[in-house]
Structure formats: C-alpha cells, structure tokens
Design a protein around this motif. Structure first.
Motif, PDB file in Angstrom:
ATOM      1  N   TYR A 227       0.837   3.826  -3.087  1.00  0.00           N
ATOM      2  CA  TYR A 227       0.409   5.207  -2.845  1.00  0.00           C
ATOM      3  C   TYR A 227       1.413   6.199  -3.430  1.00  0.00           C
ATOM      4  O   TYR A 227       1.040   7.189  -4.062  1.00  0.00           O
ATOM      5  N   ARG A 228       2.705   5.914  -3.232  1.00  0.00           N
ATOM      6  CA  ARG A 228       3.733   6.801  -3.771  1.00  0.00           C
ATOM      7  C   ARG A 228       3.676   6.858  -5.299  1.00  0.00           C
ATOM      8  O   ARG A 228       3.999   7.887  -5.905  1.00  0.00           O
TER       9      ARG A 228
ATOM     10  N   GLY B 266      -4.087   2.806  -6.131  1.00  0.00           N
ATOM     11  CA  GLY B 266      -4.812   2.262  -4.997  1.00  0.00           C
ATOM     12  C   GLY B 266      -4.635   0.755  -4.955  1.00  0.00           C
ATOM     13  O   GLY B 266      -4.224   0.144  -5.943  1.00  0.00           O
TER      14      GLY B 266
ATOM     15  N   GLU C 240       0.821  -1.206   0.000  1.00  0.00           N
ATOM     16  CA  GLU C 240       0.000   0.000   0.000  1.00  0.00           C
ATOM     17  C   GLU C 240       0.857   1.259   0.000  1.00  0.00           C
ATOM     18  O   GLU C 240       0.552   2.233  -0.698  1.00  0.00           O
ATOM     19  N   GLU C 241       1.954   1.231   0.757  1.00  0.00           N
ATOM     20  CA  GLU C 241       2.825   2.400   0.839  1.00  0.00           C
ATOM     21  C   GLU C 241       3.462   2.713  -0.515  1.00  0.00           C
ATOM     22  O   GLU C 241       3.444   3.857  -0.982  1.00  0.00           O
TER      23      GLU C 241
END
Length: 206
Positions: free
Chosen positions: A88-89, A93, A84-85
């Motif tokens: 996101y960058r 999603g 997820e990290e």
C-alpha cells in the motif's frame, strides 16, 4: 521442431542448461560462461526462437500476487498484513490466493494463466515453489518471483526472504549429532507442520 513454436524450456533442454540461463543469454546478462552463452545463442539462432513480445503486458496493473499454502493459520495472516501494508505504501494492491490441488507445494497451471491475465507486477510465493515451465512462462511475461521463507535451500537463481527457523533447526540438529546423539526428535504443532517450525522444540536421547 517447428521453429515458430520453440520455447525457453526446449532451448534449455537442448543446451543442457536451466531456463533462467537461457533467459540471461536472451537479456544479455554478463553472468553466463562464454562457452555456455555461445551454445545457447547458437540454438536460439538455429531454432528461430524469439521473445513473445505480444504476451508481455504493455502496462502493469499495479498488483502483487501473494500465494500461500494455507490461509487458515495465524502466521499466514501476519504475512498478509505485512505484505499489504508495504504494498500500500508503494502504491500497489495485493491479490491473495492459496495453492489448490493434490500437490500443495506449487500452484497449478491455471494460476499462471490467471496471473498473465491480471498483469501482475510480481509474485510472492510463501512456502511454495513453481515448476520450470511456469518459471519460463513468468520470465517471458517479465514477472519477477520472490520466495518467502522457503523450506530448505531455495533455488540459487530465485530471490528469497527467509526466517532462520529452518537453518536454526538444522544447526541444532548438527550440534546434537556432533555430541554423539543418534536419536533426535522434533516436537511441533498440529499437522501439517514443518521441521523446526516456529515454537517447536528439539529433544534428543543418547
């Protein structure tokens, strides 16, 4: 065979090759032997196979599908956090799902249909696999697949990212066998668990 309903799987079976090989021929990839390419191309022409462009999403939704076998263990949560990290960058999603049904080593047929409807940009499989027909469908949709920490040797034509725990367990076992040990045991966590899982200990008696 109805030429209008020829599929990648049918072409692959008739040619005696894998579905990814047929896909490589269709996409003009160079890493296919000339004789194999000719055989596959002949079948494609004879059976009137065409890529189903109508099923390929014109625009992606900016989503990555993350499929895990078990959502209840801490290791799965660490994978989710990391994916997820980074997603996101990169402006994506993440949709997280678990494998359902009796055979929990691969998603069921409904998952493929839902994936196409979501217009995902890619799939990450954690301790999971997909059937040849599912791989053919994803290939037609243009959705790439990566297996995370596969159990054993991953398929050569699917990218994978793995820890060395499985390889480490194999190396340790081979070492013990090479020393003459015949009874090798693995102490792991609660079921279900994998051989040579993180934190496990191998012991042997002669």
């Amino acid at each position: 065979m109805d030429q209008q309903r020829a599929t990648l799987a049918e072409i692959a079976q008739a040619a005696g090759v894998s579905i990814p090989t047929v896909s490589k021929v269709l996409n003009g990839r160079p890493d296919v032997a000339a004789a194999t390419r000719q055989k596959v191309q002949t079948l494609i022409d004879e059976r009137g196979y065409t890529v189903r462009r109508t099923s390929r999403p014109a625009r992606r939704a900016g989503l990555i599908d993350l499929v895990l076998r078990d959502l209840g263990n801490p290791w799965a949560m660490q994978i989710i956090d990391g994916v997820e990290e980074l997603a996101y960058r990169a402006g994506f999603g993440v949709i997280v799902s678990a494998v359902h049904g009796r055979h929990r080593n691969r998603p069921d047929r409904r998952w493929t249909e839902q994936l196409a409807a979501r217009r995902c940009d890619g799939v990450l499989l954690v301790l999971s696999d997909i059937s040849p027909s599912q791989r053919g469908q994803l290939d037609e949709l243009g959705i790439p697949v990566v297996i995370i920490d596969p159990a054993g040797h991953p398929p050569a034509d699917i990218p994978s990212v793995g820890a060395t725990n499985w390889a480490g367990g194999l190396t340790a076992t081979e070492h013990l066998v090479g020393l003459g040990h015949e009874r090798v045991a693995v102490i792991g966590g609660r079921r279900p668990c994998r051989a040579a899982a993180p934190g496990s200990t191998a012991t042997a008696r002669r």
